[in-house]
Design a protein around this motif. Sequence first.
Motif, short mmCIF file in Angstrom:
data_model
loop_
_atom_site.label_atom_id
_atom_site.label_comp_id
_atom_site.label_asym_id
_atom_site.label_seq_id
_atom_site.Cartn_x
_atom_site.Cartn_y
_atom_site.Cartn_z
N TYR A 252 2.07 3.91 -9.23
CA TYR A 252 1.40 3.68 -7.95
C TYR A 252 0.65 4.92 -7.47
O TYR A 252 -0.44 4.81 -6.92
CB TYR A 252 2.40 3.19 -6.88
CG TYR A 252 2.54 1.68 -6.90
CD1 TYR A 252 3.20 1.03 -7.94
CD2 TYR A 252 1.98 0.90 -5.89
CE1 TYR A 252 3.31 -0.35 -7.95
CE2 TYR A 252 2.09 -0.49 -5.91
CZ TYR A 252 2.75 -1.10 -6.94
OH TYR A 252 2.85 -2.48 -6.95
N LYS B 12 7.42 2.75 -3.73
CA LYS B 12 6.12 2.46 -3.13
C LYS B 12 5.93 3.21 -1.82
O LYS B 12 4.83 3.65 -1.49
CB LYS B 12 5.99 0.95 -2.95
CG LYS B 12 5.90 0.25 -4.30
CD LYS B 12 6.21 -1.22 -4.21
CE LYS B 12 6.16 -1.84 -5.61
NZ LYS B 12 6.62 -3.23 -5.59
N ARG C 161 -4.65 6.94 3.67
CA ARG C 161 -3.96 6.46 4.87
C ARG C 161 -2.46 6.28 4.62
O ARG C 161 -2.02 5.97 3.52
CB ARG C 161 -4.56 5.13 5.32
CG ARG C 161 -5.95 5.27 5.89
CD ARG C 161 -6.67 3.93 5.93
NE ARG C 161 -6.10 3.02 6.91
CZ ARG C 161 -6.43 1.72 6.98
NH1 ARG C 161 -7.31 1.20 6.14
NH2 ARG C 161 -5.89 0.95 7.90
N PHE D 213 1.01 4.35 6.09
CA PHE D 213 1.45 3.22 6.90
C PHE D 213 2.97 3.30 7.08
O PHE D 213 3.65 4.00 6.35
CB PHE D 213 1.08 1.91 6.21
CG PHE D 213 -0.38 1.78 5.89
CD1 PHE D 213 -1.30 1.52 6.90
CD2 PHE D 213 -0.85 1.94 4.59
CE1 PHE D 213 -2.65 1.40 6.61
CE2 PHE D 213 -2.20 1.82 4.30
CZ PHE D 213 -3.10 1.56 5.32
N ASP E 74 -7.36 -6.21 7.18
CA ASP E 74 -7.63 -4.86 6.68
C ASP E 74 -7.11 -4.82 5.23
O ASP E 74 -5.92 -4.66 5.00
CB ASP E 74 -6.91 -3.86 7.58
CG ASP E 74 -7.00 -2.43 7.07
OD1 ASP E 74 -7.46 -2.20 5.94
OD2 ASP E 74 -6.60 -1.52 7.83
N GLU F 72 -7.23 -2.74 2.87
CA GLU F 72 -6.58 -1.51 2.41
C GLU F 72 -5.12 -1.48 2.87
O GLU F 72 -4.22 -1.11 2.11
CB GLU F 72 -7.34 -0.30 2.96
CG GLU F 72 -6.99 1.00 2.24
CD GLU F 72 -7.77 2.17 2.80
OE1 GLU F 72 -8.83 1.96 3.43
OE2 GLU F 72 -7.30 3.31 2.64
N TYR F 73 -4.90 -1.89 4.11
CA TYR F 73 -3.53 -2.04 4.59
C TYR F 73 -2.82 -3.13 3.78
O TYR F 73 -1.67 -2.97 3.38
CB TYR F 73 -3.56 -2.39 6.08
CG TYR F 73 -2.21 -2.42 6.77
CD1 TYR F 73 -1.14 -1.67 6.30
CD2 TYR F 73 -2.02 -3.20 7.91
CE1 TYR F 73 0.08 -1.69 6.95
CE2 TYR F 73 -0.80 -3.23 8.56
CZ TYR F 73 0.25 -2.48 8.08
OH TYR F 73 1.46 -2.51 8.72
N GLN G 229 -3.33 -3.87 0.76
CA GLN G 229 -2.95 -3.35 -0.55
C GLN G 229 -1.61 -2.64 -0.49
O GLN G 229 -0.78 -2.79 -1.38
CB GLN G 229 -4.03 -2.40 -1.08
CG GLN G 229 -3.69 -1.88 -2.47
CD GLN G 229 -4.77 -1.01 -3.07
OE1 GLN G 229 -5.73 -0.66 -2.39
NE2 GLN G 229 -4.62 -0.67 -4.32
N TYR G 230 -1.41 -1.85 0.56
CA TYR G 230 -0.10 -1.20 0.70
C TYR G 230 0.99 -2.25 0.91
O TYR G 230 2.01 -2.25 0.22
CB TYR G 230 -0.10 -0.21 1.86
CG TYR G 230 1.32 0.19 2.24
CD1 TYR G 230 2.13 0.87 1.34
CD2 TYR G 230 1.87 -0.17 3.48
CE1 TYR G 230 3.44 1.18 1.65
CE2 TYR G 230 3.18 0.14 3.80
CZ TYR G 230 3.96 0.82 2.89
OH TYR G 230 5.26 1.12 3.20
N LEU G 231 0.75 -3.17 1.83
CA LEU G 231 1.77 -4.19 2.11
C LEU G 231 2.05 -5.04 0.87
O LEU G 231 3.17 -5.49 0.65
CB LEU G 231 1.30 -5.10 3.25
CG LEU G 231 1.18 -4.46 4.63
CD1 LEU G 231 0.50 -5.42 5.60
CD2 LEU G 231 2.55 -4.06 5.18
N SER H 62 2.42 -4.28 -2.05
CA SER H 62 3.35 -3.71 -3.03
C SER H 62 4.75 -4.29 -2.84
O SER H 62 5.54 -4.34 -3.76
CB SER H 62 3.38 -2.18 -2.93
OG SER H 62 3.90 -1.76 -1.70
N GLU H 63 5.02 -4.77 -1.64
CA GLU H 63 6.30 -5.42 -1.41
C GLU H 63 6.32 -6.82 -2.06
O GLU H 63 7.36 -7.30 -2.48
CB GLU H 63 6.55 -5.53 0.09
CG GLU H 63 7.97 -5.90 0.42
CD GLU H 63 8.37 -5.40 1.80
OE1 GLU H 63 7.58 -5.61 2.72
OE2 GLU H 63 9.46 -4.82 1.93
N THR I 48 4.61 -7.64 -4.80
CA THR I 48 4.51 -7.59 -6.27
C THR I 48 5.81 -7.18 -6.93
O THR I 48 5.87 -7.07 -8.15
CB THR I 48 3.37 -6.65 -6.71
OG1 THR I 48 3.58 -5.36 -6.12
CG2 THR I 48 2.02 -7.19 -6.28
#
Lengths: 423, 234
Positions: free
Chosen positions: A51, A339, A353, A355, B159, B161-162, B164-166, B168-169, B171
């Motif tokens: 990642y 992650k 960014r 989060f 969003d 990009e946000y 994409q982070y979220l 990961s949970e 996947t």
Amino acid sequence: MTMNRRQFVGRTALGAAATMAAPHVYAAGHGGKPKVVVIGGGAGGATAARYINKDSDGAIDVTLVEPTRTYYTCFFSNLYIGGFRTIESLAHSYGSIAAEGVNVVHDYAVGIDRDAKTVTLAGGDTLPYDRLVLSPGIDFVEGAVPGWDVSVQNKMPHAYKAGSQTELLKAQIEAMPEGGTFAMVAPPNPFRCPPGPYERVSMVAHLLTEINPTARILIADPKEKFSKQALFEEGWNKHYSGMIERIGPDFGGNNVEVNADEMTLTIDGVVENVDVCNVIPAMKAGVICERAGLTEGNWAPVSGHTMQSRIDENVHVLGDACAQGDMPKSGFSANSQAKVAAMAVRGALTDSRVFPAKFSNTCWSLVNADDGIKVGASYEATDEKISMTEGFISDTGEDAALRKATYEESLGWYAGISSDIFG
Amino acid sequence: MKTILLSVLSATFLSIGAPVMAQEFGDAEDGAQVFKKCRACHMVGPDAFNRTGPHLNELFGRRAGSVEEVTYSDGLIRMGNDGLMWDVESLDAYIENPKAFASDTRMNFPGVKDQGQRNDLLAFLRQYSASPANIPGSAPTAMPREVALSDETLAIEGDAEYGQYLSSECTSCHQIDGDNDGIPGIVGWPQEDFVVAMHAYKEKVRPHPVMQMMAGRLADDEIAALAAYFGGLE
């Protein structure tokens, strides 16, 4: 799961020896890019390396240090014992991760200099880092089970690091005399994969029902309660009636001693002759955490917001090795924590960014063919710890269709998380 | 889910004590006309048998994907195993947009978008189910319940990009290449379908404890972010 750095035997040692032939020079040639070193190529480390690399689009140099070339997942290794998976189906290589651009180094990390911010490898190389991600898995607490140490692990396997130990344990079970005794010494909390020993008992019982139906299973357990207990006990009564005996602390399950030469297990002074003895000792963080001075007690404390060590902010510790709060030590948890750490590392080293941290975990277990159960929860980071927000667990008395669906869901999960970890 | 108005066949079905509210009554006779859209694959009534789709007798209260000798999608079978029993609310959502409700459904039908027509259709089908539970006009469901998504919620720009982070949970279980084995694929969905599905889990209209938990803690903008990210893949 990360292979034990010193005690692992068989294919691992061969793999490690083979990699030492080609020393590398790492410090040069990376330009001015920030460097991340990840130690341990299991569910936590491999996920973190992937990642950080993929989401930073080449802005960060990522090196993954893992001694083995073939990784066997601990999750689902009980299903191999039960005959539901082949050992090959648990094997994963690092080819995809390397192809994505991670520097994969097959060597042992033997030392960390936190002041110089370098990692020393058994092969002699030194890797500099700006951030270090430590995901070494577990090692065993010395002297936890009197009479057992790693020198007798081939007589009394732990099979709690998957691969040759798992194969050995299964071979021993298959070689048991008719009506023989399989014994397990279960570990005290906290330990890797809380339902693991009890799923293993289920799978051993399944195998014995097929090949040695008069055999018995004896569990010495220092814990009063265990994960998914009502569900496992329901399944044991239903599928393996009369085969399994568990001795808890009330009856001396916390007072055991083994003798590998005599093949005996002594519970509260009563000597039992056993044919297979699966000793799962008390656990601690992979020993490199201790060597680096990152542990308090047996584990490495971290902040849930970023998975940063509470002792060194340049180090993130993931998975089974860390003390984080409410999450169980599982491959799913390690993958989830990786992650959050990857995001934090990227945020610290580039301007990406950041989060809020979110975590989740689900543990599926197989009780018998098509009889799957699960437990899971979601978590958030507080200043104090990773804190559980909501959870669920399978119900006793569920119908066969739901249990089958749960098992099939677990197969989907294995495929999903494997590709998420290893690419 | 859009606002779901419950149809009531007859006031005689209203049990004592149930609050009587303003309700839109479906018309079973009009529903028979709407059912013509379904007849290519489904039969209902005394002589009904399974055609391409299952017969629809005793549909209300039936577990999804449970009629023997009918080939269902894995997704519908899974939802049935997770506890989905057809009732007026779930049928209404399914008929409105079958693919949004069960992405891999074999019911190759665009849906009945008109709420009034759906009320009529359900009133018609209800005549062929004896079970009084969770059917139009029966006491437990005679009170209007809403699983409503406002236009504002549906209009949130995700969003990615946000997301994409979220993601990961997600996947940890759902494969990013869209594989559908054991656990459904979630990439490349129309964003609105994704948003509706996640809110349906969040509101516990759709069964499945893991998804109810995962969706339950996602804010509206986070659901939109995930829809934008996964919708943009493939």
